[in-house]
Scaffold this active site. Structure first.
Site, PDB file in Angstrom:
ATOM      1  N   LYS A 233       0.842  -1.204   0.000  1.00 41.68           N
ATOM      2  CA  LYS A 233       0.000   0.000   0.000  1.00 41.68           C
ATOM      3  C   LYS A 233       0.878   1.254   0.000  1.00 41.68           C
ATOM      4  CE  LYS A 233      -3.840  -2.408   2.158  1.00 41.68           C
ATOM      5  NZ  LYS A 233      -4.493  -2.845   3.396  1.00 41.68           N
TER       6      LYS A 233
ATOM      7  N   GLN B   3      -5.109  -2.015   9.676  1.00 42.34           N
ATOM      8  CA  GLN B   3      -4.891  -3.321   9.043  1.00 42.34           C
ATOM      9  C   GLN B   3      -5.408  -4.439   9.944  1.00 42.34           C
ATOM     10  OE1 GLN B   3      -3.761  -3.649   5.911  1.00 42.34           O
ATOM     11  NE2 GLN B   3      -3.891  -5.872   5.994  1.00 42.34           N
TER      12      GLN B   3
ATOM     13  N   ASP C 200     -11.395   2.107   3.762  1.00 42.74           N
ATOM     14  CA  ASP C 200     -11.593   0.657   3.629  1.00 42.74           C
ATOM     15  C   ASP C 200     -13.068   0.331   3.382  1.00 42.74           C
ATOM     16  OD1 ASP C 200      -9.483  -1.152   3.696  1.00 42.74           O
ATOM     17  OD2 ASP C 200      -9.223  -0.987   5.872  1.00 42.74           O
TER      18      ASP C 200
HETATM   19  N1  GUN Z   1      -6.641  -7.351   5.983  1.00 39.09           N
HETATM   20  C1  GUN Z   1      -6.788  -8.037   4.820  1.00 39.09           C
HETATM   21  N2  GUN Z   1      -7.359  -7.255   3.889  1.00 39.09           N
HETATM   22  C2  GUN Z   1      -7.578  -6.054   4.460  1.00 39.09           C
HETATM   23  C3  GUN Z   1      -8.135  -4.831   3.984  1.00 39.09           C
HETATM   24  O1  GUN Z   1      -8.581  -4.679   2.843  1.00 39.09           O
HETATM   25  N3  GUN Z   1      -8.172  -3.826   4.897  1.00 39.09           N
HETATM   26  C4  GUN Z   1      -7.734  -3.958   6.167  1.00 39.09           C
HETATM   27  N4  GUN Z   1      -7.840  -2.911   6.979  1.00 39.09           N
HETATM   28  N5  GUN Z   1      -7.227  -5.072   6.633  1.00 39.09           N
HETATM   29  C5  GUN Z   1      -7.134  -6.122   5.772  1.00 39.09           C
END
Ligand code: GUN
Length: 293
Positions: free
Chosen positions: A52, A96, A119
């Site tokens: 990211k 996350q 998200d």
């Molecule tokens: N863990 C796995 N995929 C994601 C996601 O798209 N967002 C977040 N915050 N955690 C994750």
């Protein structure tokens, strides 16, 4: 059969975002800023957050990772979220997942200001999505929608079967594809672990979206000739045929299913690369205050 090339579409979207950021810079506007909170040292989470950050740099965003040990308390984490909610320089942020067991993930999600919830996990964003209002849509379902849109796949009146009912994939994509929209206007069936005779549903699917997390679950006999198949699964298995000793498998037995399809996503290189592009798109929308003003 045509491959739905998620990597190519992701690069296309990132290119469009980079162009917009250039324009913002030229006009002296504020550069979009995305923050990620990472708790603990989970290997997959470290990798995702690293990707990211790299993608933010590629498109010209500002980004920051806030790292905390897994000893952080729920109260402390909620305080960090509150700081980000109130920081005018932060356009969007994510926490996350997964979080350590002593922290209630739902409480954390609901503490995030929906205006910064890039998200798309907050119930306000989920609720707005379900009734077709502008909202931040979570990365995987949004990635699937972009794939269908950019390959101009006909969806109106089609029967879409979704395997899996998770809050982050199955449930949102089923809702999105049933909306009066393009891509959308589908008749949607959601199957899950308690559905008997799944094959009776999948055989009737014009569009089959598989998000169960069961490697190679879907076999050729379960798929209709000419179907569009989107595989969201990724399972890492040992392999003596790769240098790393590992390979990634989807939820679809690709080699036997692909010849029957009009379109199919590969794994890897299908939906996966689009998820980060969707997060960047949401962050740009947050910076432009497109949804909540
Ligand atoms: N863990 C796995 N995929 C994601 C996601 O798209 N967002 C977040 N915050 N955690 C994750």
């Amino acid at each position: 059969m045509e491959l739905l090339d998620g990597k190519r579409i992701s690069d296309e979207i990132k290119g469009e975002i980079a162009t917009e950021v250039e324009k913002i810079k030229k006009e002296g506007g504020k550069i979009p800023r995305l923050v990620a909170i990472l708790v603990g040292h989970d290997g997959a989470s470290e990798t995702y957050v690293g990707h990211k950050e790299k993608s933010c740099n590629q498109v010209g965003f500002e980004s920051q990772v806030l790292r905390f040990e897994d000893t952080i308390t729920e109260v402390e984490l909620l305080q960090e979220i509150e700081k980000l909610n109130n920081d005018p320089l932060v356009d969007g942020f994510i926490v996350q997942m997964p979080l350590p067991k002593h922290i209630d993930e739902q409480k954390v999600i609901e503490a995030i200001d929906p205006r910064k919830d890039v998200d798309g996990f907050h119930p306000i964003n989920v609720g707005r999505m379900v009734i077709g209002l502008p909202s931040y849509i979570s990365a995987t379902p949004d990635g699937i929608i972009e794939l269908l849109r950019r390959y101009k796949i006909e969806t109106s009146g089609k029967h879409c079967v979704v395997l899996g009912r998770s809050n982050i994939v199955g449930r949102p994509i089923a809702n999105l594809l049933s909306l009066k929209a393009y891509p959308g206007d589908c008749t949607v069936t959601v199957c899950h672990s308690k559905t008997p005779n799944i094959k009776e549903f999948t055989k009737n699917a014009d569009i089959l979206i598989v998000a169960m997390g069961k490697a190679e679950f879907v076999t050729a006999d379960m798929v209709k000739e000419g179907a569009v198949v989107v595989d969201v699964g990724i399972t890492r298995v040992k392999s003596d045929k790769t240098k790393s000793g590992w390979k990634l498998l989807g939820d679809v037995k690709f080699d036997e299913v692909a010849p029957k399809c009009s379109y199919i996503t590969p794994v890897p290189g299908g939906v996966g690369p689009l998820t980060i592009a969707s997060l960047l798109k949401n962050t740009l929308r947050a910076a432009k205050k497109e949804i909540y003003g």
